[in-house]
Design a protein around this motif. Structure first.
Motif, PDB file in Angstrom:
ATOM      1  N   GLU A  39      -9.665   9.643  -4.552  1.00 16.65           N
ATOM      2  CA  GLU A  39      -9.747  11.108  -4.547  1.00 16.65           C
ATOM      3  C   GLU A  39      -8.505  11.753  -3.925  1.00 16.65           C
ATOM      4  N   PRO A  40      -8.107  11.366  -2.709  1.00 15.72           N
ATOM      5  CA  PRO A  40      -6.911  12.021  -2.165  1.00 15.72           C
ATOM      6  C   PRO A  40      -5.655  11.746  -2.997  1.00 15.72           C
ATOM      7  N   LEU A  41      -5.504  10.537  -3.505  1.00 14.29           N
ATOM      8  CA  LEU A  41      -4.315  10.245  -4.313  1.00 14.29           C
ATOM      9  C   LEU A  41      -4.254  11.142  -5.548  1.00 14.29           C
ATOM     10  N   ARG A  42      -5.376  11.316  -6.201  1.00 16.29           N
ATOM     11  CA  ARG A  42      -5.386  12.176  -7.396  1.00 16.29           C
ATOM     12  C   ARG A  42      -5.124  13.634  -7.020  1.00 16.29           C
ATOM     13  N   ARG A  43      -5.660  14.052  -5.884  1.00 10.83           N
ATOM     14  CA  ARG A  43      -5.405  15.431  -5.437  1.00 10.83           C
ATOM     15  C   ARG A  43      -3.939  15.623  -5.051  1.00 10.83           C
ATOM     16  N   TYR A  44      -3.357  14.652  -4.356  1.00  7.69           N
ATOM     17  CA  TYR A  44      -1.931  14.746  -4.008  1.00  7.69           C
ATOM     18  C   TYR A  44      -1.076  14.781  -5.275  1.00  7.69           C
ATOM     19  N   ALA A  45      -1.445  13.974  -6.264  1.00 11.73           N
ATOM     20  CA  ALA A  45      -0.674  13.907  -7.512  1.00 11.73           C
ATOM     21  C   ALA A  45      -0.732  15.220  -8.288  1.00 11.73           C
ATOM     22  N   ASP A  46      -1.753  16.026  -8.038  1.00 10.55           N
ATOM     23  CA  ASP A  46      -1.881  17.325  -8.711  1.00 10.55           C
ATOM     24  C   ASP A  46      -1.112  18.439  -8.003  1.00 10.55           C
ATOM     25  N   CYS A  47      -0.550  18.144  -6.859  1.00 10.11           N
ATOM     26  CA  CYS A  47       0.180  19.160  -6.094  1.00 10.11           C
ATOM     27  C   CYS A  47       1.549  19.434  -6.713  1.00 10.11           C
ATOM     28  N   GLU A  48       2.039  20.629  -6.453  1.00  8.41           N
ATOM     29  CA  GLU A  48       3.360  21.017  -6.944  1.00  8.41           C
ATOM     30  C   GLU A  48       4.479  20.518  -6.037  1.00  8.41           C
ATOM     31  N   ASP A  49       4.235  20.579  -4.724  1.00 12.66           N
ATOM     32  CA  ASP A  49       5.312  20.268  -3.788  1.00 12.66           C
ATOM     33  C   ASP A  49       4.746  19.753  -2.465  1.00 12.66           C
ATOM     34  N   GLU A 107       0.832  -1.204   0.000  1.00  9.75           N
ATOM     35  CA  GLU A 107       0.000   0.000   0.000  1.00  9.75           C
ATOM     36  C   GLU A 107       0.870   1.258   0.000  1.00  9.75           C
ATOM     37  N   ALA A 108       1.950   1.237   0.757  1.00  9.67           N
ATOM     38  CA  ALA A 108       2.859   2.391   0.776  1.00  9.67           C
ATOM     39  C   ALA A 108       3.459   2.618  -0.608  1.00  9.67           C
ATOM     40  N   PHE A 109       3.943   1.547  -1.222  1.00 10.21           N
ATOM     41  CA  PHE A 109       4.494   1.689  -2.572  1.00 10.21           C
ATOM     42  C   PHE A 109       3.424   2.179  -3.549  1.00 10.21           C
ATOM     43  N   ALA A 110       2.243   1.585  -3.498  1.00 16.76           N
ATOM     44  CA  ALA A 110       1.175   1.962  -4.433  1.00 16.76           C
ATOM     45  C   ALA A 110       0.766   3.416  -4.230  1.00 16.76           C
ATOM     46  N   GLY A 111       0.638   3.839  -2.987  1.00 18.16           N
ATOM     47  CA  GLY A 111       0.300   5.232  -2.718  1.00 18.16           C
ATOM     48  C   GLY A 111       1.364   6.171  -3.254  1.00 18.16           C
ATOM     49  N   ALA A 112       2.621   5.831  -3.012  1.00 15.62           N
ATOM     50  CA  ALA A 112       3.723   6.664  -3.501  1.00 15.62           C
ATOM     51  C   ALA A 112       3.733   6.711  -5.025  1.00 15.62           C
ATOM     52  N   LEU A 113       3.570   5.569  -5.649  1.00 15.32           N
ATOM     53  CA  LEU A 113       3.566   5.530  -7.112  1.00 15.32           C
ATOM     54  C   LEU A 113       2.435   6.378  -7.685  1.00 15.32           C
ATOM     55  N   ALA A 114       1.255   6.302  -7.084  1.00 18.28           N
ATOM     56  CA  ALA A 114       0.123   7.102  -7.564  1.00 18.28           C
ATOM     57  C   ALA A 114       0.413   8.594  -7.413  1.00 18.28           C
ATOM     58  N   ILE A 115       0.971   8.989  -6.287  1.00 14.08           N
ATOM     59  CA  ILE A 115       1.307  10.401  -6.065  1.00 14.08           C
ATOM     60  C   ILE A 115       2.345  10.868  -7.077  1.00 14.08           C
ATOM     61  N   LEU A 116       3.248   9.981  -7.441  1.00 10.24           N
ATOM     62  CA  LEU A 116       4.298  10.322  -8.408  1.00 10.24           C
ATOM     63  C   LEU A 116       3.833  10.180  -9.858  1.00 10.24           C
ATOM     64  N   GLY A 117       2.539   9.926 -10.055  1.00 10.66           N
ATOM     65  CA  GLY A 117       1.984   9.871 -11.406  1.00 10.66           C
ATOM     66  C   GLY A 117       2.129   8.535 -12.101  1.00 10.66           C
ATOM     67  N   ARG A 118       2.393   7.503 -11.347  1.00  9.53           N
ATOM     68  CA  ARG A 118       2.570   6.170 -11.932  1.00  9.53           C
ATOM     69  C   ARG A 118       1.428   5.245 -11.485  1.00  9.53           C
ATOM     70  N   TRP A 119       0.225   5.656 -11.814  1.00  4.17           N
ATOM     71  CA  TRP A 119      -0.992   4.959 -11.396  1.00  4.17           C
ATOM     72  C   TRP A 119      -1.015   3.509 -11.890  1.00  4.17           C
ATOM     73  N   GLU A 120      -0.610   3.293 -13.139  1.00  2.00           N
ATOM     74  CA  GLU A 120      -0.638   1.937 -13.703  1.00  2.00           C
ATOM     75  C   GLU A 120       0.295   1.003 -12.938  1.00  2.00           C
ATOM     76  N   ARG A 121       1.440   1.519 -12.541  1.00  2.00           N
ATOM     77  CA  ARG A 121       2.379   0.688 -11.769  1.00  2.00           C
ATOM     78  C   ARG A 121       1.787   0.364 -10.400  1.00  2.00           C
ATOM     79  N   ALA A 122       1.094   1.318  -9.804  1.00  2.00           N
ATOM     80  CA  ALA A 122       0.419   1.067  -8.527  1.00  2.00           C
ATOM     81  C   ALA A 122      -0.609  -0.052  -8.697  1.00  2.00           C
ATOM     82  N   GLU A 123      -1.367   0.013  -9.771  1.00  2.00           N
ATOM     83  CA  GLU A 123      -2.362  -1.034 -10.044  1.00  2.00           C
ATOM     84  C   GLU A 123      -1.692  -2.389 -10.247  1.00  2.00           C
ATOM     85  N   GLU A 124      -0.559  -2.394 -10.929  1.00  2.00           N
ATOM     86  CA  GLU A 124       0.166  -3.644 -11.161  1.00  2.00           C
ATOM     87  C   GLU A 124       0.558  -4.300  -9.836  1.00  2.00           C
TER      88      GLU A 124
END
Length: 165
Positions: free
Chosen positions: A138-148, A104-121
């Motif tokens: 929702e929060p993952l997509r919002r975090y991924a839209d952040c600048e910093d 879950e930690a890896f998947a969350g990080a990957l989603a935040i870093l814009g690698r949603w497909e890898r998180a799903e994998e």
């Protein structure tokens, strides 16, 4: 992106998500801090939140029991980042905020870093895996839209404040 795990081996091997990721050749396990390569270390004690600005080629997680996950356990080389507010979907900690297992930690990080497909994998290897992304979409997509990191913290605070109402 390379995924590395500093593996303690102090939890139930049948429930260990890091071991399962390694069996599928999706992550490398390391028994000591010295042999664990430096990368962005997912550390719940870190002072900065993970954000898209932390774009990296390597994520490192610590796999240990939550009972032993004190600050000293995270003495791993690299840039340490905390994951923002996310809810666990695994059967052990279902619904608990911040109580993620390794996948879950890896998947969350990957989603935040814009690698949603890898998180799903990664999550596809677990019967409950899709639930993590559903609960946190929702929060993952919002975090991924952040600048910093500061923007991630602001979004996180909005979720925490909403939970107090």
């Amino acid at each position: 992106m390379e995924l590395h795990v500093r593996y303690e081996g102090d939890d139930d091997p049948e429930k260990c998500t890091a071991r399962k990721l390694a069996r599928f050749d999706l992550a490398a396990l390391h028994r000591t801090g010295r042999e664990t390569p430096a990368g962005v270390v997912l550390n719940p004690h870190a002072e900065r939140a993970l954000s898209p600005a932390d774009d990296t080629d390597m994520l490192v997680a610590l796999d240990c029991s939550w009972e032993t996950a004190g600050r000293a356990m995270f003495e791993i080389d690299g840039e340490h980042r905390a994951l923002p507010f996310l809810v666990a979907a695994n059967p052990v900690n279902y619904g608990q905020p911040f109580q993620l297992n390794t996948v879950e930690a890896f998947a969350g990080a990957l989603a935040i870093l814009g690698r949603w497909e890898r998180a799903e994998e990664l999550l596809s290897k677990f019967t409950w895996g899709h639930t993590f992304l559903e609960l946190n979409e929702e929060p993952l997509r919002r975090y991924a839209d952040c600048e910093d990191s500061s923007e991630v913290v602001a979004v996180q605070q909005a979720y925490l404040d909403a939970g107090e109402d």
